[in-house]
Design an enzyme around this catalytic site. Structure first.
Site, mmCIF file in Angstrom:
data_model
loop_
_atom_site.group_PDB
_atom_site.id
_atom_site.type_symbol
_atom_site.label_atom_id
_atom_site.label_comp_id
_atom_site.label_asym_id
_atom_site.label_seq_id
_atom_site.Cartn_x
_atom_site.Cartn_y
_atom_site.Cartn_z
ATOM 1 C CD GLU A 83 141.285 61.797 18.653
ATOM 2 O OE1 GLU A 83 140.293 61.093 18.342
ATOM 3 O OE2 GLU A 83 141.198 62.625 19.621
ATOM 4 C CG ASP A 131 134.491 56.111 14.088
ATOM 5 O OD1 ASP A 131 135.077 56.567 15.064
ATOM 6 O OD2 ASP A 131 135.313 55.287 13.370
#
Length: 263
Positions: free
Chosen positions: A50, A61
């Site tokens: 990924e 994130d």
């Protein structure tokens, strides 16, 4: 077209283990090293890669990944580098490569053009954390046309109606978010992930992989008690940052041991 990602998860299952999905940001610490890092990850136990092109506003994130993506942008990463990297990685390893991207860069690039270029580079599909199936008609059409996988996210807060929509429109796997909030390591994985996977099973999901908060082999093993795959990001990015390619390889092998594979 059959899903290469689903096939990789099924191959792991046939080996008597769960799948290890490894995330790394593209362009960190530079483009060439990020390509080598992805190859290293594939060669040390990852069943699915990924890869995240850096984005200027990475709302999902955690700090370790944010710092890495900011460094990649500062080093001059460009959108087209995504396809260069995927092409080089898929030339060297057979592990399917998913690109995890925020939706705005895809729209800016052109949805059909993005799908065509990703398919031409050997990519397996997209993980799209900030677009839902009902808003993704153009991408769904482009992915069907090009044979790319569509991985949508399911969260503990998702309604049954939303889960049904996600399961019906996802291919490869459903990205099952274990905890609400940003990515990063958690000492204890949220029990909500187990409940969410059970709900997805009720809606007929073929493959559910759990991400956000998994940082060691014990947590990988715990997740694979009920899920088809474990997704690890922050721990791998930290290993690359602190220990280079050798540190990344060591951490990947340790995590892969948690899938049931012989260490």
């Amino acid at each position: 077209m059959s899903s290469r990602v689903a096939a990789a998860i099924e191959a792991a299952r046939a080996d008597g283990r769960g799948a290890f999905v490894g995330y790394l940001p593209l362009g960190f610490p530079d483009l060439e090293t990020s390509i080598e890092a992805a190859v290293t990850l594939a060669e040390n136990g990852a069943d699915v890669l990924e890869l995240g092109p850096p984005y200027s506003d990475p709302v999902m994130d955690g700090v370790v990944i944010q710092e890495a993506t900011q460094a990649a942008l500062a080093a001059g990463f460009r959108m087209r580098d995504t396809f260069t990297a995927v092409r080089e990685i898929t030339r060297r390893v057979d592990v399917p490569v998913l690109v995890m991207t925020y939706w705005n860069p895809v729209v800016q690039y052109g949805v059909d053009r993005y799908a065509d270029d990703l398919a031409a580079a050997g990519g397996a599909g997209l993980i799209t954390p900030d677009i839902t199936p009902e808003a993704a008609g153009e991408w769904i059409a482009a992915s069907i046309r090009t044979g790319l996988d569509r991985v949508f996210l399911a969260a503990p807060t998702s309604t049954d109606e939303r889960l049904d929509l996600i399961v019906r429109n996802s291919t490869g796997f459903v990205y099952t978010v274990s905890t609400m909030g940003i990515t990063g390591e958690r000492a204890q994985l949220d029990a909500a992930a187990r409940t969410l996977v059970a709900r997805l099973r009720e809606h007929g999901v073929d493959h559910a992989c759990v991400g956000i908060g998994i940082s060691n082999a014990e947590q990988v093993s715990g997740v694979l008690d009920y899920a088809d795959g474990a997704i690890v990001g922050t721990a791998l990015v930290r290993a690359l940052r602190d220990g280079g390619l050798d540190g990344l390889a060591e951490t990947a092998r340790a995590l892969a041991a948690g899938t049931g594979r012989a260490a």
